[in-house]
Design a protein around this motif. Structure first.
Motif, mmCIF file in Angstrom:
data_model
loop_
_atom_site.group_PDB
_atom_site.id
_atom_site.type_symbol
_atom_site.label_atom_id
_atom_site.label_comp_id
_atom_site.label_asym_id
_atom_site.label_seq_id
_atom_site.Cartn_x
_atom_site.Cartn_y
_atom_site.Cartn_z
ATOM 1 N N PRO A 61 31.207 45.085 34.493
ATOM 2 C CA PRO A 61 31.153 46.023 35.637
ATOM 3 C C PRO A 61 30.798 47.423 35.153
ATOM 4 O O PRO A 61 30.341 48.356 36.068
ATOM 5 N N PRO A 107 27.738 47.782 40.982
ATOM 6 C CA PRO A 107 29.213 48.021 41.622
ATOM 7 C C PRO A 107 29.499 49.168 41.717
ATOM 8 O O PRO A 107 29.707 50.231 40.978
ATOM 9 N N GLU A 128 34.306 47.302 44.100
ATOM 10 C CA GLU A 128 33.900 45.916 43.379
ATOM 11 C C GLU A 128 34.429 45.784 42.078
ATOM 12 O O GLU A 128 34.551 44.724 41.644
ATOM 13 N N TYR A 164 36.520 42.776 40.687
ATOM 14 C CA TYR A 164 36.147 42.151 39.416
ATOM 15 C C TYR A 164 37.257 41.997 38.513
ATOM 16 O O TYR A 164 37.767 40.782 38.105
ATOM 17 N N TYR A 165 37.922 43.004 38.164
ATOM 18 C CA TYR A 165 38.788 42.896 36.900
ATOM 19 C C TYR A 165 39.933 42.332 37.678
ATOM 20 O O TYR A 165 40.607 41.741 36.819
ATOM 21 N N CYS A 180 41.081 38.136 45.553
ATOM 22 C CA CYS A 180 39.867 38.627 45.185
ATOM 23 C C CYS A 180 38.598 37.984 45.738
ATOM 24 O O CYS A 180 37.609 38.832 46.203
ATOM 25 N N GLY A 205 35.819 39.962 48.073
ATOM 26 C CA GLY A 205 34.393 39.600 47.246
ATOM 27 C C GLY A 205 33.471 39.411 48.413
ATOM 28 O O GLY A 205 32.339 39.852 48.630
#
Length: 804
Positions: free
Chosen positions: A396, A476, A480, A484-485, A506, A510
């Motif tokens: 990311p 991202p 976002e 992701y993390y 998540c 997303g």
């Protein structure tokens, strides 16, 4: 195992981020809440480290205030910005950056016009020929000190804040070494060493390997050109150019074994059992030396601290915990330089190392005694996993800053990292070490290292050329990246109850984010036009109903400028809007201020058709653009085809100028302007006219061939940025736009747009916009009206849009 330093580093980082993103007055409630949290933690008998977290958070916040608050104007250089020419005296505080077309350095100003001591820093650029400069040199020159200015586009990079975090308050320009007087040039040990190694590289290494060798041995990444950096990024090995754990680790290993070998000659030391401890202490000297020599960038600082803690753990017979050490390195760096948190090198370095350490700890390796074969297989597995984990962990951040990610990187690193770590670096370091004693041998070693780097370059070209070697998915945003993390962390801990729940949240987040952007890109039913702020130039994005895009020109500065508007302004704007395809790329005419940024766009975006008048120009920007279109097989309709109306998602596009019989040949600037492609887009009762840089002759030609009902448009991109030689009275009355936009640079020295031109449009009741003073201007068209919005609201500043 408890890792208090990791928790403290996280709290400090969050505090520094709070000081950056939240208003300064927010520190008061933050302190109150922190004291409350501290009291609750003490009452709950929390560990000392946990109890300190709220205080560390506030320390991080407060530590950034000197970089975010306004400096005291008394005796500070910020009071003299934009005040006219001055004689400036100061000292270089960093190693100068050497480029082919300029030398750039940061100057700590000491005196201005002999007015007495001053504080503050400025960035100074010296055009060639430039004198040889080193860190610590005192210089004097005459120049204006100009304020920094952002390109005002939605989601654009905040350059002013970036320079403020570096404590730099203005810029100065010097042309030629005869304009810059060197008052004092230090000749310390590190300066002499750097010069000596630089000469060794220039004399011994092959030409193509010299820039890479300078980057590896001296930390001089600016010696590496942009094409090579792009190549390394595509191959996934850009990190080898940053002095980090690989380089510092190799120096430490090399020095440790060397000291152990030398000290093993001492029988007394061998009998004492402290051979390793003494060697570890001595190893810190070359590690620090190499770190200082290469400039101590954030990644270098992190590596030096981690290696130092590792060595000291052995000296004092303490257990070494890698995650705790990483946290300690972050705490030290952020205490010393809080703005380092916003440095991309700091973010990538710490994120990559954390993900590798944390990821490997989560792999269920056997803990019972295992055979030699199992140990070997485990080491091979770890070696194969490290680049994959690093890729997943930094993806990311890499996409956010660089807009692409290398898919072949894990394979490339398996080859390049050992080659650099076990061959190139040892050869280069040994060459530098023995150079004063055996110069002929050091020359051979340097040449060998240079030839190996040539092989790395060839290997990188081959790997980058592999189909799908790199990809450019969506850029991202902060939300976002957080999703992701969080999903990655949940996936690693999916066997835990909370892990599965977090992963599900998540995924839902997303999908919602993807749905939002899919609607924004492909579900729109209106027509949107954005005139970007690219300085003195033009770049206009059209977004048609259904998501089809057209880019008219790409901006660009002068031929001598290395600033690529396509790379630095236009592409980031497109990516943050999740645009990766430009169906129609239009060049009105081949001059730098219109064509300069299109080459990069053609290289990095999917292009369906390229429209132009076909007139060439002997400039690099145009040649780069044509080469990219040719290489990617972009369709190039003839001028005759473009004169026939074309429907794009219900919008009619038609070229009005040059005339169908136009013969494209080389011409001077005036002819290039007059032959600009003039394009009209119509959507029911709404229309827009793009005019390039046509002037009086081109306007007269249009008026002669096109009746007023063809030329009349709701929105007009003013011809030639509002010059005196364009927007004649007859043309203005024929077009009669409701909105007119001047694409100019802020306080441009041409004086665009000229007052008499602005007055002509005001007389017909047109609303005036100017990208030079208002930033990006966005217009949205429904089928019955246009609505316009500028990035900067001048109504709050009391200025007229037409005046720079």
């Amino acid at each position: 195992m408890s890792r208090p330093m990791a928790g403290l580093a996280l709290a400090q980082g969050l505090g520094v981020a709070g000081g950056f993103f939240l208003p300064a007055w927010g520190i008061a409630p933050a302190i109150f809440l922190s004291i409350l949290a501290l009291a609750l933690l003490i009452k709950a008998k929390a560990t000392p480290a946990a109890a300190c977290l709220p205080i560390i958070f506030c320390v991080g916040w407060i530590s950034l205030l000197p970089w975010t608050g306004a400096p005291n104007p008394d005796g500070h250089i910020s009071s003299y910005v934009d005040a006219g020419p001055a004689t400036i005296t100061g000292t270089l505080v960093e190693r100068p950056d050497q480029f082919s077309d300029r030398t750039r350095f940061v100057l700590r100003v000491e005196d201005l016009n002999s007015s007495g001591p001053l504080k503050g820093r400025i960035r100074t650029t010296v055009r060639p020929p430039a004198p040889e400069l080193v860190e610590g040199a005192r210089v004097r020159f005459k120049s204006d000190i100009r304020s920094f200015r952002n390109f005002s586009n939605p989601g654009g990079f905040d350059y002013v804040r970036y320079m403020r975090l570096k404590n730099i308050f203005g810029s100065a320009y010097v042309r030629g070494k005869d304009k810059l007087e060197i008052l004092e040039a230090p000749d310390g040990f590190f300066t002499r060493t750097e010069k000596s190694l630089g000469r060794l590289i220039e004399e011994s290494a092959p030409e193509s390997g010299r820039p890479l060798l300078r980057a590896l041995l001296l930390g001089d990444k600016k010696a590496v050109d942009q094409d090579t950096r792009d190549l390394f990024a595509d191959a996934g090995i850009a990190h080898v150019l940053a002095i980090s754990g690989l380089h510092i680790g190799m120096v430490a290993v090399f020095a440790l074994f060397l000291f152990k070998w030398v000290l093993s000659c001492s029988e007394r030391l061998l009998l004492s059992g402290r051979l390793f401890q003494v060697s570890a202490v001595l190893t810190m000297a070359p590690v620090l030396f190499y770190g200082i020599l290469t400039g101590m960038a954030p990644s270098t600082q992190r590596a030096v601290i981690m290696v130092g803690v590792f060595l000291m753990a052995y000296v004092f017979n303490r257990d070494y915990d890698s995650l705790n050490t990483l946290g300690a390195a972050a705490v030290v760096i952020l205490l010393w330089n809080p703005p380092a948190l916003f440095n991309v090198g700091f973010q990538l370095s710490f994120t990559a190392v954390f993900c590798i350490l944390y990821g490997l700890k989560k792999i269920p390796f056997k803990t019972i005694p295992i055979t030699w074969g199992e140990k070997a297989r485990r080491r091979v597995l770890i070696y194969l996993l490290i680049p994959v984990i690093a890729l997943l962990g930094t993806a990311p951040i890499v996409l956010h800053y660089f807009d692409r990610i290398s898919l072949i990187g894990p394979l490339a690193n398996l080859i390049v990292v050992p080659l650099i770590g076990f061959a190139v670096l040892p050869l280069a370091l040994m060459a530098g070490l023995i150079h004063p004693i055996l110069p002929w041998m050091s020359g051979i070693m340097t040449a060998a290292a240079g030839h190996l780097l040539q092989f790395v370059l060839l290997l990188s070209k081959w790997l980058a050329a592999v189909p799908f070697a790199s990809a450019m998915p969506v850029k991202p945003n902060a939300l976002e990246m957080g999703l992701y993390y969080a999903a990655l962390f949940a996936l690693i801990n999916v066997k835990k109850k909370w892990g599965a729940a977090l992963l599900a949240m998540c995924l839902v987040g997303g999908l919602a984010d993807a749905g939002y952007w899919a609607h924004q890109r492909f579900g729109r039913e209106d027509l949107q036009v954005t005139f970007l702020d690219v300085g003195q130039g033009s770049a206009i994005l059209m977004e048609f109903p259904g998501g089809t895009c057209m880019l008219v020109d790409g901006g660009g500065l002068s031929a001598s400028s290395s600033f690529d508007t396509g790379r630095m302004i236009v592409a980031p704007f497109l990516w943050q809007r999740k645009i990766h395809a430009i169906e129609y790329l239009v060049l009105t005419h081949p001059q730098h201020d219109h064509a300069g940024g299109l080459g990069y766009i053609a290289e990095r975006f999917r292009i369906k058709e390229f429209w132009s008048n076909g007139q060439p120009a002997p400039i690099h920007a145009y040649e780069h653009l044509m080469a990219a279109c040719e290489r990617k097989g972009v369709l190039r309709p003839s001028l005759g085809e473009l004169h026939r109306p074309k429907s794009i998602q219900g919008v009619t596009a038609r070229v009005l100028h040059p005339a169908p019989g136009f013969e494209a040949g080389l011409g001077d600037d005036v002819q290039l302007n007059e032959n600009s492609l003039v394009l009209k887009l119509s959507w029911d009762d709404q229309s827009i006219l793009f005019t390039g840089d046509i002037e009086e002759q081109g306007e007269a030609s249009l008026l002669k061939r096109c009746p007023p009902e063809i030329l009349q448009s709701t929105l007009l991109a003013a011809p030639h940025h509002g010059s005196r030689t364009s927007s004649t009275q007859a043309f203005v009355e024929a077009v009669r736009p409701e909105h007119v936009v001047f694409t100019t640079g802020y306080q441009n020295w041409y004086g665009f747009p000229h007052e008499e031109v602005v007055h002509r449009y005001e007389e017909i009741g047109a609303k005036i916009y100017n990208t030079g003073t208002q930033g990006a201007c966005t217009f949205t068209a429904a089928k019955d009206h246009w609505s316009g919005k500028a990035f900067i609201d001048l109504s709050r500043k009391g200025k007229k849009a037409g005046k720079p």
